[in-house]
Scaffold this active site. Sequence first.
Site, PDB file in Angstrom:
ATOM      1  N   GLY A   9       0.830  -1.199   0.000  1.00  0.00           N
ATOM      2  CA  GLY A   9       0.000   0.000   0.000  1.00  0.00           C
ATOM      3  C   GLY A   9       0.861   1.244   0.000  1.00  0.00           C
ATOM      4  O   GLY A   9       1.874   1.327  -0.703  1.00  0.00           O
ATOM      5  N   LYS A 204       6.835   7.522  19.120  1.00  0.00           N
ATOM      6  CA  LYS A 204       5.817   7.709  18.082  1.00  0.00           C
ATOM      7  C   LYS A 204       4.435   7.387  18.621  1.00  0.00           C
ATOM      8  O   LYS A 204       3.449   8.056  18.279  1.00  0.00           O
ATOM      9  CB  LYS A 204       6.131   6.842  16.862  1.00  0.00           C
ATOM     10  CG  LYS A 204       5.130   7.109  15.729  1.00  0.00           C
ATOM     11  CD  LYS A 204       5.538   6.528  14.411  1.00  0.00           C
ATOM     12  CE  LYS A 204       4.541   6.992  13.338  1.00  0.00           C
ATOM     13  NZ  LYS A 204       4.825   6.404  12.011  1.00  0.00           N
ATOM     14  N   ASN A 212      -4.998   9.663  16.942  1.00  0.00           N
ATOM     15  CA  ASN A 212      -5.837   8.813  16.093  1.00  0.00           C
ATOM     16  C   ASN A 212      -7.253   8.635  16.621  1.00  0.00           C
ATOM     17  O   ASN A 212      -8.219   8.899  15.899  1.00  0.00           O
ATOM     18  CB  ASN A 212      -5.147   7.465  15.859  1.00  0.00           C
ATOM     19  CG  ASN A 212      -4.455   7.420  14.514  1.00  0.00           C
ATOM     20  OD1 ASN A 212      -5.091   7.463  13.480  1.00  0.00           O
ATOM     21  ND2 ASN A 212      -3.135   7.342  14.539  1.00  0.00           N
TER      22      ASN A 212
END
Length: 334
Positions: A9, A204, A212
């Site tokens: 992807g 991260k 999110n």
Amino acid sequence: MRICVFGAGAIGGYLAVPLSAAGHEVSVVARGAHLQAIQQRGLKLIARGQERVARVAASDDPRAFGVQDVVICALKAHQAYESAALFVPLLGDSTSVVTAMNGIPWWYFYKSGGPFEGRHLESVDVGGRQWDAIGPQRGIGCVVDPACEVVEPGVVVHEELNRFTLGEPDGSRSARVVALSEALVGAGFDAPIRDNIRWNIWLKLWGNVCFNPISALTGATLDRITGEPAMRALCKSMMLETQAVNESLGIQIPTNMMDRRLAAAGAVVGHKMSMLQDIERGRSMEIDALVTVVQELGRLTGVATPVIDAVLALVQEKGRALGLYQPLGLAAAA
């Protein structure tokens, strides 16, 4: 080097084209219209206004490619779990598997030391499916910084950043991780090797654990999430809880990194987080590796995560209502 990118992807496609151009024998596992486009026209990468097309071997069946030197897993965590058995035809005794994914990896407690050595994380690897099928000894950690997007089948656009931070679970500078770094650098990427990749993974995750789910619940872009006072305060509460969890596992990240993380995020104007993009496109949401796993690790270490628990419950329910989320445990039992 024989390299299979499992999941071609946005990130996988971005990796595959330059690695192929650098002379490596690259194959990609993809599916659907994206796979058909790659097979018919090649995999196109658009970066800095330039187009490159790689004619790479492409299939939805990994058995087509045989044993690899390196397998780069660029799937979402729940997709990787579901696909665990499909990795087996690609694996030889010396094959490395690079987890180029967001969140806490399934091999996290392999060679970690301490009381949880060898423990499976149920939120990302129910029953140790990946641990058993792939083998944690093959894992190489990878923190992904680039922003990329599949804009149409067979076409990947690279927007910014080119760093893939690498690290062995045991912190060693092994021959295999050095060779991988050299291959990536030779293809034009920044690929530093760190002696404590878990530190970079948690740094991260400080952002992903809050940005999110908040984006999924509110529809807000990243600059709005970090700039509106109430949402920024919610982010900091979730980040502080996450910090308490990673510190309970021996990962010390300076608190001032939190404000730097928020400031950097706020500078990305108009960016939609991946969970929000998933909702808009009707794709399954990557909740467990980014949020549920922090709750699991908090419970494992006795660290309370009440704000994370509340936000997690809300985003899970929204995902279920939209038909875009199912916990791995339920999927495994189905």
